[in-house]
Design an enzyme around this catalytic site. Structure first.
Site, PDB file in Angstrom:
ATOM      1  N   TRP A   1      -9.798  12.591  35.971  1.00  0.00           N
ATOM      2  CA  TRP A   1      -8.675  13.499  36.273  1.00  0.00           C
ATOM      3  C   TRP A   1      -7.466  13.013  35.469  1.00  0.00           C
ATOM      4  O   TRP A   1      -7.128  11.834  35.533  1.00  0.00           O
ATOM      5  CB  TRP A   1      -8.397  13.449  37.780  1.00  0.00           C
TER       6      TRP A   1
ATOM      7  N   ASP B   1     -12.125   7.614  44.823  1.00  0.00           N
ATOM      8  CA  ASP B   1     -11.266   8.783  45.016  1.00  0.00           C
ATOM      9  C   ASP B   1     -12.139   9.911  45.573  1.00  0.00           C
ATOM     10  O   ASP B   1     -13.072  10.365  44.906  1.00  0.00           O
ATOM     11  CB  ASP B   1     -10.644   9.187  43.661  1.00  0.00           C
TER      12      ASP B   1
ATOM     13  N   LYS C   1      -8.079  20.187  49.421  1.00  0.00           N
ATOM     14  CA  LYS C   1      -9.107  21.195  49.125  1.00  0.00           C
ATOM     15  C   LYS C   1      -9.927  21.506  50.361  1.00  0.00           C
ATOM     16  O   LYS C   1     -10.131  22.663  50.699  1.00  0.00           O
ATOM     17  CB  LYS C   1     -10.032  20.726  48.003  1.00  0.00           C
TER      18      LYS C   1
END
Ligand code: LMR
Length: 396
Positions: A130, A211, A246
């Protein structure tokens, strides 16, 4: 003083939002930022969240400061969600969790925490990772280096190369792993591969930082936490950053958590005192509203069931979109094999087209994606997939 400034480029992901909003093309498609969208292109508020907010409105009695750790109940429920209620690290009281402003806040807390553990630690991230991982850890003063991960030519994992690189890393460093739904590649470790990575982590002694921004978007809430749970059972020290953006659809509420696992309860208490210090210096205390919603949902069997059902709808839609795009590309005469998109997981995949082709898709067809050709799968719908596939066919 401001005369010395040079302008920063727009964020490669968030910058697309503005460009997309300003575009007046009737068939424009947003495959940029990783947010879930329903078939109408809307990012809805989950029903379980709406219910939890009503309960919260009626039962909230104060707005007084919550403290650097945030809500203890949220922290406990998030720990149980990530690790499973009966995990050995929970039973032996080795985990300390704080609420954070989103997953990004959790990562920054982790960054400052690592800096206090070892100011010279190198953080190893997958190539690619990311985009914001690099900026935010460098902002915390950490040196970031990469290990091999995604094979762009064959759309697979460079697993052997990854393992060879990790075998060179020692106890002074930290290795960042994605729990599931690898962002940006969609290429996840299998359970067998996780087992090997866990064994290597234990042997090398480096600290894993996992993560988990998409728990529940890959195969399911428990399945997606496989690596997290195996790792936490095997190693003495670990850091986990979770996001509720999310899977609870709470993006703008900014809620996530950072958990540190130590070798025993005593070390965990020391680690917690450092976490609280870090939080106090960074932003003092986390916002409370998102945490209150999540703890209301996870604290109720009925709302948890509703949440899991709504999460499944989101997961199934994304997987359906993957298959639909592969089929439509084929139907539009594209000869290149895109079947890997249907095998990958979560919100993203790389189309594997050139930056020039990405630019053409944006300029000529108003189709927006990150320059690396990362597409956010949730932005595809039955309505736009034909136009999307035809446009891709034209630029190929
Ligand atoms: C993404 O990668 O698109 C998301 O995680 C949103 C963000 O903040 O970049």
């Amino acid at each position: 003083m401001l005369n010395n400034l040079t302008a920063m480029p727009a964020d490669p992901i968030l910058g697309l939002l503005t460009q997309y909003r300003e575009d007046t093309h009737p068939h424009k498609i947003d495959l940029g930022v990783g947010v879930y969208k329903d078939p109408a292109g809307h990012t809805p508020i989950l029903h379980c969240v709406k219910t939890a907010e009503k309960i919260r409105l009626e039962t909230e009695t104060t707005k007084v400061y919550i403290g650097p750790a945030g809500s203890p109940q949220f922290n406990q429920l998030m720990t149980e969600l990530a690790f499973g209620v009966d995990h050995s690290a929970i039973i032996t009281n080795r985990i300390r969790t704080v609420s954070t402003p989103g997953g990004t806040g959790a990562l920054r807390v982790a960054g400052d925490f690592i800096k206090r553990c070892n100011p010279n630690a190198v953080l190893w991230v997958s190539d690619p990772t990311w985009a914001n991982h690099i900026g935010l850890f460098e902002a915390a003063g950490i040196t970031v280096k990469t290990y091999p991960y995604y094979d762009y030519d064959n759309q697979t994992l460079k697993f052997d190369e990854m393992m060879s690189a990790l075998a060179q890393i020692g106890p002074q460093d930290v290795v960042l792993l994605h729990a599931c739904c690898h962002n940006p590649s969609g290429m996840d470790l299998t359970c067998e591969q996780w087992d090997k990575v866990v064994a290597l982590t234990k042997a090398q002694g480096f600290t894993p930082l996992i993560d988990m921004a998409y728990q529940g978007f890959g195969d399911g809430v428990d399945q997606d936490a496989y690596g997290v749970r195996q790792m936490a059972a095997a190693v003495d020290n670990m850091i986990l950053c979770s996001s509720c953006s999310k899977n609870f659809g709470l993006y703008r509420e900014r809620i996530g958590s950072c958990s540190v696992i130590a070798k025993d309860a005593h070390s965990a208490n020391i680690a917690q005192s450092v976490l609280l210090y870090v939080v106090r210096c960074l932003y003092s205390m986390p916002p409370a509203h998102g945490a209150a919603i999540v703890e209301t949902i996870l604290g109720s069997a009925e709302l948890t069931k509703q949440w899991l059902d709504e999460l499944k709808v989101m997961r199934d839609r994304i997987n359906g979109n993957r298959a639909m795009l592969v089929a439509k590309l084929k139907a539009n005469g594209v000869e290149r094999d895109f079947s890997f998109i249907a095998r990958q997981k979560g919100m993203f995949s790389f189309l594997g087209i050139s930056p020039e082709q990405v630019a053409r898709l944006q300029q000529e067809f108003s189709i927006y994606m990150v320059g690396s050709s990362r597409i956010s799968i949730a932005g595809i719908s039955e309505e736009n997939v034909d136009y999307l596939a035809k446009s891709i066919a034209k630029v190929l």
